[in-house]
Scaffold this motif. Structure first.
Motif, PDB file in Angstrom:
ATOM      1  N   LEU A 152     -21.663 -38.127  28.662  1.00 41.45           N
ATOM      2  CA  LEU A 152     -23.075 -38.099  28.792  1.00 41.45           C
ATOM      3  C   LEU A 152     -23.542 -38.071  27.232  1.00 41.45           C
ATOM      4  CD1 LEU A 152     -24.187 -35.116  31.287  1.00 41.45           C
ATOM      5  CD2 LEU A 152     -24.069 -37.811  31.627  1.00 41.45           C
ATOM      6  N   PRO A 153     -24.333 -39.063  27.026  1.00 40.18           N
ATOM      7  CA  PRO A 153     -24.972 -39.284  25.539  1.00 40.18           C
ATOM      8  C   PRO A 153     -25.842 -38.091  25.096  1.00 40.18           C
ATOM      9  CG  PRO A 153     -26.365 -40.603  27.218  1.00 40.18           C
ATOM     10  CD  PRO A 153     -25.275 -40.151  28.131  1.00 40.18           C
ATOM     11  N   ARG A 154     -25.812 -38.179  23.749  1.00 37.06           N
ATOM     12  CA  ARG A 154     -26.675 -37.020  23.206  1.00 37.06           C
ATOM     13  C   ARG A 154     -28.246 -37.609  23.389  1.00 37.06           C
ATOM     14  NH1 ARG A 154     -24.960 -34.333  18.688  1.00 37.06           N
ATOM     15  NH2 ARG A 154     -23.460 -36.012  18.344  1.00 37.06           N
ATOM     16  N   PRO A 155     -29.036 -36.693  23.633  1.00 35.09           N
ATOM     17  CA  PRO A 155     -30.406 -36.786  23.949  1.00 35.09           C
ATOM     18  C   PRO A 155     -30.835 -37.554  22.827  1.00 35.09           C
ATOM     19  CG  PRO A 155     -30.021 -34.499  24.525  1.00 35.09           C
ATOM     20  CD  PRO A 155     -28.768 -35.022  24.038  1.00 35.09           C
ATOM     21  N   HIS A 156     -32.089 -38.541  22.735  1.00 34.35           N
ATOM     22  CA  HIS A 156     -32.713 -39.254  21.772  1.00 34.35           C
ATOM     23  C   HIS A 156     -33.558 -38.425  20.766  1.00 34.35           C
ATOM     24  CE1 HIS A 156     -31.467 -43.004  23.419  1.00 34.35           C
ATOM     25  NE2 HIS A 156     -32.018 -42.981  24.743  1.00 34.35           N
ATOM     26  N   HIS A 157     -33.918 -37.374  21.507  1.00 27.75           N
ATOM     27  CA  HIS A 157     -34.906 -36.421  20.686  1.00 27.75           C
ATOM     28  C   HIS A 157     -34.230 -35.114  20.841  1.00 27.75           C
ATOM     29  CE1 HIS A 157     -37.512 -39.910  21.446  1.00 27.75           C
ATOM     30  NE2 HIS A 157     -37.995 -39.552  20.180  1.00 27.75           N
ATOM     31  N   MET A 158     -34.574 -34.055  19.740  1.00 29.34           N
ATOM     32  CA  MET A 158     -34.361 -32.712  19.831  1.00 29.34           C
ATOM     33  C   MET A 158     -34.630 -32.167  21.065  1.00 29.34           C
ATOM     34  SD  MET A 158     -32.308 -31.491  17.304  1.00 29.34           S
ATOM     35  CE  MET A 158     -32.119 -31.882  15.266  1.00 29.34           C
ATOM     36  N   THR A 159     -33.581 -31.510  21.813  1.00 28.66           N
ATOM     37  CA  THR A 159     -33.915 -30.612  22.906  1.00 28.66           C
ATOM     38  C   THR A 159     -33.463 -29.184  22.724  1.00 28.66           C
ATOM     39  OG1 THR A 159     -33.655 -32.809  24.078  1.00 28.66           O
ATOM     40  CG2 THR A 159     -33.690 -30.708  25.454  1.00 28.66           C
ATOM     41  N   TYR A 160     -34.225 -28.207  23.544  1.00 30.80           N
ATOM     42  CA  TYR A 160     -34.110 -26.925  23.384  1.00 30.80           C
ATOM     43  C   TYR A 160     -34.231 -26.482  24.807  1.00 30.80           C
ATOM     44  CZ  TYR A 160     -33.586 -26.316  18.334  1.00 30.80           C
ATOM     45  OH  TYR A 160     -33.025 -26.335  16.880  1.00 30.80           O
ATOM     46  N   LEU A 161     -33.631 -25.489  24.983  1.00 33.06           N
ATOM     47  CA  LEU A 161     -33.902 -24.531  26.345  1.00 33.06           C
ATOM     48  C   LEU A 161     -34.702 -23.411  25.988  1.00 33.06           C
ATOM     49  CD1 LEU A 161     -32.834 -23.872  29.346  1.00 33.06           C
ATOM     50  CD2 LEU A 161     -31.422 -22.144  28.252  1.00 33.06           C
ATOM     51  N   LEU A 162     -35.894 -23.464  26.725  1.00 34.97           N
ATOM     52  CA  LEU A 162     -36.948 -22.201  26.624  1.00 34.97           C
ATOM     53  C   LEU A 162     -36.527 -21.149  27.658  1.00 34.97           C
ATOM     54  CD1 LEU A 162     -39.493 -20.962  25.684  1.00 34.97           C
ATOM     55  CD2 LEU A 162     -40.715 -22.388  27.002  1.00 34.97           C
ATOM     56  N   PHE A 163     -36.511 -19.973  27.423  1.00 31.29           N
ATOM     57  CA  PHE A 163     -36.046 -18.925  28.216  1.00 31.29           C
ATOM     58  C   PHE A 163     -36.639 -17.565  27.792  1.00 31.29           C
ATOM     59  CE2 PHE A 163     -32.613 -19.205  25.497  1.00 31.29           C
ATOM     60  CZ  PHE A 163     -32.190 -17.929  25.282  1.00 31.29           C
ATOM     61  N   GLY A 164     -36.777 -16.609  28.818  1.00 30.33           N
ATOM     62  CA  GLY A 164     -37.197 -15.347  28.338  1.00 30.33           C
ATOM     63  C   GLY A 164     -37.754 -14.680  29.387  1.00 30.33           C
ATOM     64  N   ALA A 165     -38.085 -13.309  29.192  1.00 31.86           N
ATOM     65  CA  ALA A 165     -38.655 -12.289  30.054  1.00 31.86           C
ATOM     66  C   ALA A 165     -39.236 -11.031  29.283  1.00 31.86           C
ATOM     67  CB  ALA A 165     -37.672 -11.854  31.148  1.00 31.86           C
ATOM     68  N   GLY A 166     -40.002 -10.125  29.943  1.00 35.93           N
ATOM     69  CA  GLY A 166     -40.222  -8.930  29.382  1.00 35.93           C
ATOM     70  C   GLY A 166     -41.301  -9.285  28.194  1.00 35.93           C
ATOM     71  N   GLY A 167     -42.113 -10.370  28.296  1.00 33.02           N
ATOM     72  CA  GLY A 167     -43.155 -10.677  27.294  1.00 33.02           C
ATOM     73  C   GLY A 167     -42.448 -11.178  25.872  1.00 33.02           C
ATOM     74  N   GLN A 168     -41.396 -11.694  25.916  1.00 28.23           N
ATOM     75  CA  GLN A 168     -40.654 -12.302  25.048  1.00 28.23           C
ATOM     76  C   GLN A 168     -39.987 -13.783  25.467  1.00 28.23           C
ATOM     77  OE1 GLN A 168     -37.642  -9.403  23.846  1.00 28.23           O
ATOM     78  NE2 GLN A 168     -38.836  -9.318  21.833  1.00 28.23           N
ATOM     79  N   ALA A 169     -39.940 -14.433  24.424  1.00 24.88           N
ATOM     80  CA  ALA A 169     -39.618 -16.073  24.938  1.00 24.88           C
ATOM     81  C   ALA A 169     -38.590 -16.569  23.483  1.00 24.88           C
ATOM     82  CB  ALA A 169     -40.593 -17.070  24.790  1.00 24.88           C
ATOM     83  N   HIS A 170     -37.657 -17.506  23.942  1.00 22.01           N
ATOM     84  CA  HIS A 170     -36.497 -17.812  23.067  1.00 22.01           C
ATOM     85  C   HIS A 170     -36.254 -19.159  23.134  1.00 22.01           C
ATOM     86  CE1 HIS A 170     -35.808 -13.508  22.891  1.00 22.01           C
ATOM     87  NE2 HIS A 170     -35.737 -13.304  24.159  1.00 22.01           N
ATOM     88  N   LEU A 171     -35.761 -19.849  22.110  1.00 21.90           N
ATOM     89  CA  LEU A 171     -35.296 -21.188  22.299  1.00 21.90           C
ATOM     90  C   LEU A 171     -33.791 -21.194  21.720  1.00 21.90           C
ATOM     91  CD1 LEU A 171     -38.027 -22.837  20.103  1.00 21.90           C
ATOM     92  CD2 LEU A 171     -37.607 -23.227  22.770  1.00 21.90           C
TER      93      LEU A 171
END
Length: 262
Positions: A152-171
């Motif tokens: 699988l090729p590398r994505p063309h653009h920067m890609t981040y996973l966004l996730f979280g809970a409890g009033g907080q979000a992370h990348l």
């Protein structure tokens, strides 16, 4: 190589082999072993696996939601709040090995681990002695689980996973091909355009104005407003507010790549 303060062989170098399997061995065998995870979040705890392109058992990007016993969780929370940028991490105990597919399949929902306050980004080892040992870790949800795919090729653009809970979000940066980098950070606020259910499940964001190469040697996300695409869809643009975000971990070393590009 020895782990600081222990005099024993580092977990990260245990049975270290190149990605090309020796003749007569099974290249897809995931033998149980030890796995390191970065700890992020104070209200809800998330664990980000320390991946490696050079060992089959570690060729996974994994994010778990987990829980610890009350007193240990409070000690971690106090340390995290005192210094949000410390690379808190844990490693499953040597006498309690497992494979990452066992977590995904649900065959393992708990393991024992030693907890550390920091990590050496060059050698891929915890810093100092653990502040807690043999602690039961309960896996509550597998937020992200992906084996690296060489086709699988590398994505063309920067890609981040966004996730979280409890009033907080992370990348967490989407790791694709050797060489690459691991970058984990906590946002200053939860994006208003993502539902709690989506945040807990994890969504991929494409950063429209940033190509995925060359590989950066330091955190390079913009400050302030950052235009993104929800799951790469041009019909689903959004803005990520980076105000108040702080890095938890960044490395191109830590045994991630066969050779550190930086």
């Amino acid at each position: 190589m020895t782990a600081p303060g222990t005099g024993e062989k580092s977990w990260a170098h245990e049975d270290l082999q190149p990605s090309a399997a020796p003749a007569g061995t099974d290249p897809i065998a995931n033998r149980p072993g030890q796995h390191g995870f970065f700890m992020i979040g104070t209200e809800a705890l998330f664990l980000c696996h320390m991946p490696m392109f050079t060992m089959e058992r570690h060729m996974y990007q994994v994010v778990l939601r987990a829980s610890l016993p009350g007193e240990v969780m409070e000690e971690y929370r106090a340390g995290r709040r005192a210094d949000p940028k410390l690379a808190f991490n844990l490693i499953n105990s040597g006498d309690d090995p497992f494979s990452l597919p066992q977590l995904k399949s649900g065959r393992r929902t708990e393991f024992r681990a030693d907890l550390f306050r920091d990590n050496d980004g060059e050698r891929g080892e915890p810093v100092g002695d653990p502040f807690a040992t043999g602690i039961p870790v309960t896996v509550e949800n597998v937020v992200h689980f992906r084996h690296f795919n060489a086709d699988l090729p590398r994505p063309h653009h920067m890609t981040y996973l966004l996730f979280g809970a409890g009033g907080q979000a992370h990348l967490s940066h989407y790791i694709a091909q050797d060489p690459d980098f691991q970058h984990i950070l906590t946002l200053g606020s939860v994006p208003s355009w993502v539902s709690p259910e989506q945040l807990e499940a994890g969504v991929l964001l494409t950063i429209r104005d940033m190509p995925s190469t060359p590989i950066p040697c330091a955190p390079s996300l913009p400050e302030g407003e950052c235009p993104v695409l929800y799951e790469g869809r041009s019909d689903a643009p959004a803005v990520l507010d980076m105000t108040g975000a702080h890095d938890v971990w960044f490395s191109t070393a830590n045994l991630l790549n066969a050779e550190d590009p930086c």
